[in-house]
Design an enzyme around this catalytic site. Sequence first.
Site, PDB file in Angstrom:
ATOM      1  N   ASN A  10     -24.931  -2.671 -83.407  1.00  0.00           N
ATOM      2  CA  ASN A  10     -24.119  -3.477 -82.497  1.00  0.00           C
ATOM      3  C   ASN A  10     -23.033  -2.567 -81.917  1.00  0.00           C
ATOM      4  OD1 ASN A  10     -21.896  -5.051 -81.565  1.00  0.00           O
ATOM      5  ND2 ASN A  10     -22.806  -6.836 -82.548  1.00  0.00           N
ATOM      6  N   HIS A  13     -18.086  -2.729 -80.205  1.00  0.00           N
ATOM      7  CA  HIS A  13     -16.754  -2.152 -80.394  1.00  0.00           C
ATOM      8  C   HIS A  13     -16.578  -0.799 -79.716  1.00  0.00           C
ATOM      9  CE1 HIS A  13     -15.587  -5.634 -82.445  1.00  0.00           C
ATOM     10  NE2 HIS A  13     -16.417  -5.448 -83.451  1.00  0.00           N
ATOM     11  N   HIS A  53     -23.099  -8.398 -77.713  1.00  0.00           N
ATOM     12  CA  HIS A  53     -22.726  -9.810 -77.576  1.00  0.00           C
ATOM     13  C   HIS A  53     -21.948  -9.964 -76.271  1.00  0.00           C
ATOM     14  CE1 HIS A  53     -20.574 -13.467 -79.663  1.00  0.00           C
ATOM     15  NE2 HIS A  53     -21.085 -13.781 -78.480  1.00  0.00           N
ATOM     16  N   ARG A  55     -19.814 -12.069 -74.522  1.00  0.00           N
ATOM     17  CA  ARG A  55     -18.997 -13.253 -74.820  1.00  0.00           C
ATOM     18  C   ARG A  55     -18.527 -13.910 -73.530  1.00  0.00           C
ATOM     19  NH1 ARG A  55     -16.899 -13.163 -80.406  1.00  0.00           N
ATOM     20  NH2 ARG A  55     -15.775 -14.997 -79.720  1.00  0.00           N
ATOM     21  N   ARG A  59     -14.541 -10.083 -73.563  1.00  0.00           N
ATOM     22  CA  ARG A  59     -13.496  -9.251 -74.171  1.00  0.00           C
ATOM     23  C   ARG A  59     -13.953  -7.824 -74.417  1.00  0.00           C
ATOM     24  NH1 ARG A  59     -12.922 -11.962 -80.077  1.00  0.00           N
ATOM     25  NH2 ARG A  59     -12.536 -13.773 -78.768  1.00  0.00           N
ATOM     26  N   GLU A  80     -26.807 -10.992 -78.055  1.00  0.00           N
ATOM     27  CA  GLU A  80     -26.206 -12.146 -78.741  1.00  0.00           C
ATOM     28  C   GLU A  80     -25.465 -12.969 -77.698  1.00  0.00           C
ATOM     29  OE1 GLU A  80     -23.568 -10.514 -81.610  1.00  0.00           O
ATOM     30  OE2 GLU A  80     -25.150  -9.645 -82.812  1.00  0.00           O
ATOM     31  N   THR A 111     -17.310 -13.356 -84.578  1.00  0.00           N
ATOM     32  CA  THR A 111     -18.086 -14.577 -84.815  1.00  0.00           C
ATOM     33  C   THR A 111     -17.818 -15.118 -86.212  1.00  0.00           C
ATOM     34  OG1 THR A 111     -19.766 -13.525 -83.466  1.00  0.00           O
ATOM     35  CG2 THR A 111     -20.386 -15.558 -84.581  1.00  0.00           C
ATOM     36  N   GLU A 161     -31.203 -14.949 -87.993  1.00  0.00           N
ATOM     37  CA  GLU A 161     -30.350 -13.898 -88.555  1.00  0.00           C
ATOM     38  C   GLU A 161     -29.398 -14.580 -89.529  1.00  0.00           C
ATOM     39  OE1 GLU A 161     -28.729 -10.887 -85.949  1.00  0.00           O
ATOM     40  OE2 GLU A 161     -26.922 -10.705 -87.182  1.00  0.00           O
ATOM     41  N   HIS A 200     -23.442  -9.166 -90.111  1.00  0.00           N
ATOM     42  CA  HIS A 200     -22.013  -9.487 -90.106  1.00  0.00           C
ATOM     43  C   HIS A 200     -21.329  -8.993 -91.380  1.00  0.00           C
ATOM     44  CE1 HIS A 200     -18.820 -11.465 -87.812  1.00  0.00           C
ATOM     45  NE2 HIS A 200     -18.204 -11.362 -88.973  1.00  0.00           N
TER      46      HIS A 200
HETATM   47  N1  PXP Z   1     -24.814 -10.080 -86.007  1.00  0.00           N
HETATM   48  C1  PXP Z   1     -24.156 -11.021 -85.280  1.00  0.00           C
HETATM   49  C2  PXP Z   1     -24.919 -12.223 -84.844  1.00  0.00           C
HETATM   50  C3  PXP Z   1     -22.807 -10.856 -84.917  1.00  0.00           C
HETATM   51  O1  PXP Z   1     -22.184 -11.796 -84.192  1.00  0.00           O
HETATM   52  C4  PXP Z   1     -22.142  -9.680 -85.323  1.00  0.00           C
HETATM   53  C5  PXP Z   1     -20.708  -9.471 -84.950  1.00  0.00           C
HETATM   54  O2  PXP Z   1     -20.570  -9.416 -83.589  1.00  0.00           O
HETATM   55  C6  PXP Z   1     -22.866  -8.716 -86.044  1.00  0.00           C
HETATM   56  C7  PXP Z   1     -24.187  -8.962 -86.395  1.00  0.00           C
HETATM   57  C8  PXP Z   1     -22.258  -7.412 -86.456  1.00  0.00           C
HETATM   58  O3  PXP Z   1     -21.207  -7.618 -87.336  1.00  0.00           O
HETATM   59  P1  PXP Z   1     -20.325  -6.382 -87.798  1.00  0.00           P
HETATM   60  O4  PXP Z   1     -19.636  -5.848 -86.574  1.00  0.00           O
HETATM   61  O5  PXP Z   1     -19.392  -6.986 -88.785  1.00  0.00           O
HETATM   62  O6  PXP Z   1     -21.236  -5.363 -88.388  1.00  0.00           O
END
Ligand code: PXP
Length: 247
Positions: A10, A13, A53, A55, A59, A80, A111, A161, A200
């Site tokens: 992901n 960030h 994601h 959003r 953001r 996402e 999330t 998931e 997550h």
């Molecule tokens: N999976 C989903 C559905 C999420 O919403 C997120 C966070 O955006 C993640 C995975 C990844 O989470 P993390 O950044 O804590 O690894």
Amino acid sequence: MSNALQLGVNIDHVATLRQARYTGMLESHNCEPSLLDAAEICERAGAAGITTHLRADRRHIQDGDVFRLRERIKTKLNLEMGNTPEILEIALRVKPEDVCLVPENRREVTTEGGLDAAGQFDALVPTVRRLKMAGIRVSLFIEPDARQIDAAVALGVPCIELHTGAFANSQGEPHQRELARIREAAAYAHGLGLRVNAGHGINYVNIAEIREVPYLAELNIGHTIVSRAIFVGLEAAVKELIAAMRG
Ligand code: PXP
């Protein structure tokens, strides 16, 4: 751990860092750090897919990012999204391989909690149908809970998931209880024919527990990789996590 367990990185960030400087400026490939370069490095390091994601509040990831990633990614794109008409139309134009429907709340930092697939069943039916008709594999980001898994099956999605946030944020006995919930949910969902992903809050430490959960196909991991990348670089951060997944 199953040998087949795959990593989706992901990269939200990476965009968070970019937006910390460039929010409100014209979308440009040159705003750093480059999301496209990040995706390419993750793929080169062994990621099986890239997750983002989009959003409603934009953001971090912007609309243009998703279209550019779609063109550039060689593995697969997992988008996402919250169940809103605006983002649904974008997803249908982007046509990612995967869409993961997530709950979204404007004030949350990230999330929080899984999608209430059982409670929002009627609202999800047309969205799932349109995504499936577009050839997109649909996943639901849900709590490790049999009621939510049953709802996913009734909605006809091929994939879920499991939200690992409660596991990641707990310690001691509650942590072991959450791990057991994930194990049970993965086995239950697998038995019903679902592909089971998880994500997550998974990091370089708790991966040792998650990798032992049977039936998991893919982990979507973001924050810990981008954090580690500050010190060792993105390619090494992804490789380290894949090595940890393999034990
Ligand atoms: N999976 C989903 C559905 C999420 O919403 C997120 C966070 O955006 C993640 C995975 C990844 O989470 P993390 O950044 O804590 O690894």
